[in-house]
Design an enzyme around this catalytic site. Structure first.
Site, mmCIF file in Angstrom:
data_model
loop_
_atom_site.group_PDB
_atom_site.id
_atom_site.type_symbol
_atom_site.label_atom_id
_atom_site.label_comp_id
_atom_site.label_asym_id
_atom_site.label_seq_id
_atom_site.Cartn_x
_atom_site.Cartn_y
_atom_site.Cartn_z
ATOM 1 C CB SER A 23 -36.570 -9.222 32.533
ATOM 2 O OG SER A 23 -36.018 -9.097 33.827
ATOM 3 C CG ASN A 110 -27.212 -1.695 37.623
ATOM 4 O OD1 ASN A 110 -28.322 -2.209 37.469
ATOM 5 N ND2 ASN A 110 -27.038 -0.413 37.866
ATOM 6 C CB THR A 155 -18.634 -18.448 -11.714
ATOM 7 O OG1 THR A 155 -18.647 -18.525 -13.130
ATOM 8 C CG2 THR A 155 -17.370 -19.131 -11.196
ATOM 9 C CG HIS A 156 -21.549 -15.297 -13.134
ATOM 10 N ND1 HIS A 156 -21.609 -13.944 -12.905
ATOM 11 C CD2 HIS A 156 -20.238 -15.584 -13.366
ATOM 12 C CE1 HIS A 156 -20.382 -13.425 -13.015
ATOM 13 N NE2 HIS A 156 -19.548 -14.404 -13.281
ATOM 14 C CB SER A 277 -47.097 -31.459 -0.099
ATOM 15 O OG SER A 277 -48.377 -30.992 -0.468
ATOM 16 C CE LYS A 283 -43.158 -30.066 -3.498
ATOM 17 N NZ LYS A 283 -43.966 -28.864 -3.253
ATOM 18 C CG ASN A 285 -41.845 -29.796 0.257
ATOM 19 O OD1 ASN A 285 -41.697 -29.882 -0.962
ATOM 20 N ND2 ASN A 285 -43.038 -29.694 0.823
ATOM 21 C CD GLU A 290 -37.998 -25.204 1.720
ATOM 22 O OE1 GLU A 290 -38.836 -24.380 1.329
ATOM 23 O OE2 GLU A 290 -38.244 -26.415 1.843
ATOM 24 C CE1 TYR A 317 -29.302 -2.790 33.280
ATOM 25 C CE2 TYR A 317 -30.725 -1.194 34.369
ATOM 26 C CZ TYR A 317 -30.558 -2.394 33.687
ATOM 27 O OH TYR A 317 -31.651 -3.177 33.404
ATOM 28 C CD GLN A 322 -35.996 -5.976 32.110
ATOM 29 O OE1 GLN A 322 -35.607 -5.798 33.254
ATOM 30 N NE2 GLN A 322 -37.266 -5.896 31.771
ATOM 31 C CE LYS A 325 -31.049 -9.808 31.304
ATOM 32 N NZ LYS A 325 -31.076 -8.372 30.911
HETATM 33 N N1 ARG Z 1 -33.738 -7.131 34.905
HETATM 34 C C1 ARG Z 1 -32.684 -6.172 34.776
HETATM 35 C C2 ARG Z 1 -32.026 -6.355 33.416
HETATM 36 O O1 ARG Z 1 -32.172 -7.374 32.886
HETATM 37 C C3 ARG Z 1 -31.663 -6.355 35.831
HETATM 38 C C4 ARG Z 1 -30.916 -5.130 36.177
HETATM 39 C C5 ARG Z 1 -31.813 -4.166 36.767
HETATM 40 N N2 ARG Z 1 -31.120 -3.042 37.292
HETATM 41 C C6 ARG Z 1 -31.772 -1.917 37.634
HETATM 42 N N3 ARG Z 1 -31.075 -0.962 38.090
HETATM 43 N N4 ARG Z 1 -33.066 -1.811 37.477
HETATM 44 O O2 ARG Z 1 -31.368 -5.471 32.916
#
Ligand code: ARG
Length: 456
Positions: A23, A110, A155-156, A277, A283, A285, A290, A317, A322, A325
């Protein structure tokens, strides 16, 4: 390369598998939060005597060095260290030697990752609240200039009754006010420390969770170590609040797109918020509006994806988490960017007051005025509605509007109409007279503006 957790393994994974599981490419955004969490943890280890003060201080100074490097953009992360936590721990050991390996006493990744996320979101939600305020200020300022600017209210998407443009803009102020409240209230559930929950069950070391929470500026600690490491409801709530906010923004985006079309021509956007454009030289835009309308897709998607990740996950956990994020980071960046763009777009747009005014003079949006007027002469509103409906049809057939009718024509429809009807039917009067609380009457809009200003 040997893993920090490699003791019970006899071989290391192939590189592509490592990459799949890592990660670090995205959780490096948590580097400062991770260091902050570690600093609090190691101070607590020193205070409780779990580490000696000297060990705690050595680790703290190592972490501060890493912090300085992180701020200078000098840290080099590696995929084989998997995530931000292991990368930093490895760097710490390289920086200060084996004593760095004592940092992780009584802690797990964790509770560490959950702590990072709480710290991150607490900070970002506050930033978002400030950006909501900025956009509210832009709305209030533009509304203040346009209390007496009138345009058709719809309205509408059919012309309904004329309204003050200031009133129309302030409708969005109040939507954002509720969004802001939702974010503020959510802080109660973000501002809780999971640190010290350890892997899932707490720890045998005599840690002081309240002390580390206090150092991190958290108001309270999770009461249950299993809950602390396994829930991500605070992220779901954040994503949901963001989805609501961007929904509001898309409605204004849609209006801005319509208003800046040739057909409406109610506003002109500043060049900064528009693009041309590559083929059509004429144009201009409304790209930014948008794009914000379109970006709602990813914000909704991130909410659904987080809910789906959590659904049916057994305690506690699981590596699935993971995946919490990227969507969260993406939503944070999308919401902040959208609010910033919107504040500038509202602030700098040119309001074409004459075009708006012409529009209300060329429609039947004053028909309710006439019905109300007849009702004040004593006939039931339902009958008044019928009479005015017929008059509208008469005008359509004749190719004119209500204000073009002669007094004789009015009287033919209803004998008690007198020449004050022309004033009643003027769109400006129609707006001015809607003086019920929260209505579009100019006096009411001014009161509303005062209320709004108190909130920003
Ligand atoms: N990179 C992990 C996550 O974002 C961190 C926690 C990992 N914990 C584990 N027991 N492997 O969730």
């Amino acid at each position: 390369m040997k893993k920090l957790w490699g003791g019970r393994f006899s071989k290391t994974p192939e590189q592509w598998i490592e990459e799949f599981g890592a990660s670090i490419s995205f959780d490096q955004q948590l580097v400062l939060e991770d260091i902050e969490g570690s600093l609090a943890h190691v101070k607590m280890l020193g205070k409780t005597g779990i580490l000696t003060m000297d060990e705690s201080e050595q680790i703290q100074s190592g972490l501060l060095k890493l912090k300085a490097k992180a701020q200078a953009g000098e840290l080099e992360y590696s995929v084989s260290e998997e995530d931000i936590h292991l990368n930093l721990e490895k760097m710490l050991i390289e920086e200060i030697g084996p004593v760095g390996g004592k940092l992780h006493t009584g802690r797990s990744r964790n509770d560490q990752v959950a702590t990072d996320m709480h710290l991150y979101l607490k900070k970002q939600v506050q930033v978002i609240i400030e950006h909501i305020k900025e956009m509210q200020i832009a709305l209030v300022e533009q509304a203040e200039k346009n209390v007496e600017t009138i345009l058709p209210g719809y309205t509408h998407l059919q012309r309904a009754q004329p309204v003050s443009f200031g009133h129309h803009l302030l409708a969005y102020f109040w939507m954002l006010e509720r969004d802001k409240q939702r974010f503020e209230e959510s802080l109660n559930r973000i501002d809780i420390s999971p640190l010290g929950a350890s892997a899932l069950a707490g720890t045998t070391f005599p840690i002081d969770r309240h002390y580390s929470a206090e150092l991190l500026g958290f108001s309270s600690v999770y009461e249950n170590s299993m809950d602390a490491v396994s829930d991500r409801d605070f992220i779901v709530e954040f994503l949901s609040n963001s989805a609501m906010t961007i929904t509001h923004l898309t409605r204004l985006a849609e209006e801005i797109i319509l208003w800046s079309s040739k057909e409406f021509s109610f506003i002109e956007l500043d060049d900064t918020y528009a693009t041309g454009s590559s083929i059509m030289p004429q144009k201009k835009n409304p790209d930014m509006a948008e794009l914000i309308r379109g970006k709602s897709g990813r914000v909704f998607g991130n909410l659904i994806s987080m809910l789906t990740i959590l659904k049916g996950l057994p305690m506690t956990y699981n590596k699935d988490m993971q995946e919490d994020k990227e969507g969260m980071f993406d939503t944070v960046h999308t919401i902040i960017g959208s609010l910033k763009i919107f504040a500038g777009m509202i602030e700098t747009m040119t309001v074409k007051t004459e075009v708006m005014k012409d529009a209300v003079n060329q429609d039947f949006s004053n028909a309710t005025e006439l019905a109300d007027y007849l009702a004040t002469k004593g006939i039931p509103f339902r009958e008044a509605h019928e009479i005015v409906g017929k008059l509208v049809l008469y005008c359509i057939n004749k190719g004119c509007y209500l204000l073009d009718l002669s007094l004789e024509e009015f009287k033919e429809a209803f004998s008690e109409i007198s020449d004050d009807v022309y004033n009643v039917l003027s769109p400006t009067e129609a707006v001015r007279r809607r003086n019920s609380y929260g209505g579009t009457g100019f006096d009411q809009v001014k009161i509303q503006l005062e209320q709004a200003k108190k909130l920003i």
